[in-house]
Design an enzyme around this catalytic site. Structure first.
Site, short mmCIF file in Angstrom:
data_model
loop_
_atom_site.label_atom_id
_atom_site.label_comp_id
_atom_site.label_asym_id
_atom_site.label_seq_id
_atom_site.Cartn_x
_atom_site.Cartn_y
_atom_site.Cartn_z
N GLU A 79 16.09 -14.29 -1.67
CA GLU A 79 17.35 -14.41 -2.77
C GLU A 79 18.16 -15.70 -2.66
O GLU A 79 18.59 -15.86 -1.65
CB GLU A 79 18.21 -13.12 -2.32
CG GLU A 79 19.47 -12.92 -3.18
CD GLU A 79 20.54 -12.23 -2.78
OE1 GLU A 79 21.81 -12.14 -3.21
OE2 GLU A 79 20.28 -11.24 -1.91
N ARG A 113 25.41 -19.93 -5.89
CA ARG A 113 26.91 -20.48 -5.22
C ARG A 113 26.83 -21.85 -5.22
O ARG A 113 27.82 -22.16 -4.77
CB ARG A 113 27.08 -19.78 -4.18
CG ARG A 113 27.04 -18.12 -4.12
CD ARG A 113 27.44 -17.57 -2.63
NE ARG A 113 27.16 -16.06 -2.90
CZ ARG A 113 27.07 -15.32 -1.77
NH1 ARG A 113 27.72 -15.83 -0.50
NH2 ARG A 113 26.87 -14.14 -1.70
N THR A 167 24.04 -13.27 -6.71
CA THR A 167 25.27 -13.52 -7.32
C THR A 167 25.36 -13.79 -8.82
O THR A 167 25.94 -14.53 -9.49
CB THR A 167 26.04 -15.02 -6.65
OG1 THR A 167 25.73 -14.89 -5.26
CG2 THR A 167 27.43 -14.67 -6.59
N LYS A 172 22.04 -2.27 -4.12
CA LYS A 172 22.58 -2.94 -3.03
C LYS A 172 24.04 -2.34 -2.66
O LYS A 172 25.03 -2.23 -3.46
CB LYS A 172 22.97 -4.52 -3.64
CG LYS A 172 23.72 -5.26 -2.50
CD LYS A 172 23.81 -6.75 -3.18
CE LYS A 172 24.72 -7.71 -2.38
NZ LYS A 172 24.79 -8.87 -3.08
#
Length: 214
Positions: free
Chosen positions: A47, A51, A74, A134
């Site tokens: 993953e 960011r 994200t 998640k």
């Protein structure tokens, strides 16, 4: 892609290894050797969090690594979804969910782990058809004990807890019947990435890949 189909794909992904590395990569030059080290250590699902300015280029590079399955974390907006898919992401991860964001991942045919922090959020996602979710932020939300309690009334939901998960507490999560795998950043610490110590990262990955699941 329907939520049901997405959940089947994310469940298969989560079952490939007990840990999904959560990666914040600032230099695209680190992308390929980092992915190669993690995959060699037994962690194929990666993953890459959106960011950093380099994140999309990192996904492009990691997507070239044989044996790796690279996703984007994200995801916050439909634009993030489109950019991640175009960069080669094969799955998505969200910290939380809105209908607009879920509409976007479904329209893009991007299997996604949608984030839930509470029983109500998990139930809303279940109503939409997401049976694999998640749990974030895991430790701040009560850790393995809280997630185990959520599983009592909602046994049909399986989770990937992320946020504060470490080598020390990962076994607590993995022992739960409603946990498929954990997401963690400890397998690729910033100091080792910056030093280019790929052998050390491979060993951390190997240690994580050997964790037992309940």
């Amino acid at each position: 892609m329907t939520p049901q189909d997405a959940s089947k794909e994310t469940e298969a992904l989560c079952r490939r290894a007990p840990v999904v590395p959560v990666l914040v990569v600032e230099d695209v030059a680190h992308a390929r050797p980092l992915a190669e080290a993690l995959v060699a250590g037994g962690l194929p699902a990666l993953e890459v969090t959106l960011r950093t300015p380099a994140a999309l280029d990192v996904i492009r590079e990691m997507a070239k690594v044989e044996g790796g399955i690279v996703g984007a974390g994200t995801l916050l907006t439909p634009a993030d979804v489109q950019a991640a898919k175009a960069a080669g992401a094969r799955f998505g991860v969200t910290p939380g969910c809105t209908d607009r964001l879920l509409d976007a991942v479904e329209a893009a045919d991007l299997p996604t782990l949608p984030g839930a922090a509470t029983t109500t959020e998990a139930l809303r996602l279940l109503e939409r058809g997401y049976t694999v979710q998640k749990f974030f932020p895991a430790e701040a939300n009560g850790g393995a004990k809280a997630l185990g309690s959520i599983g009592a009334p909602l046994p049909q939901i399986k989770f990937c807890p992320t946020g504060g998960v470490s080598l020390k507490n990962a076994p607590d999560y993995l022992s739960l019947s409603n946990v498929l795998c954990c997401g963690g950043s400890w397998v690729a610490p910033k100091n080792l990435v910056q030093a280019g110590d790929w052998k050390a990262i491979e060993e951390l990955a190997r240690e994580a890949a050997a964790l037992a699941r309940g």
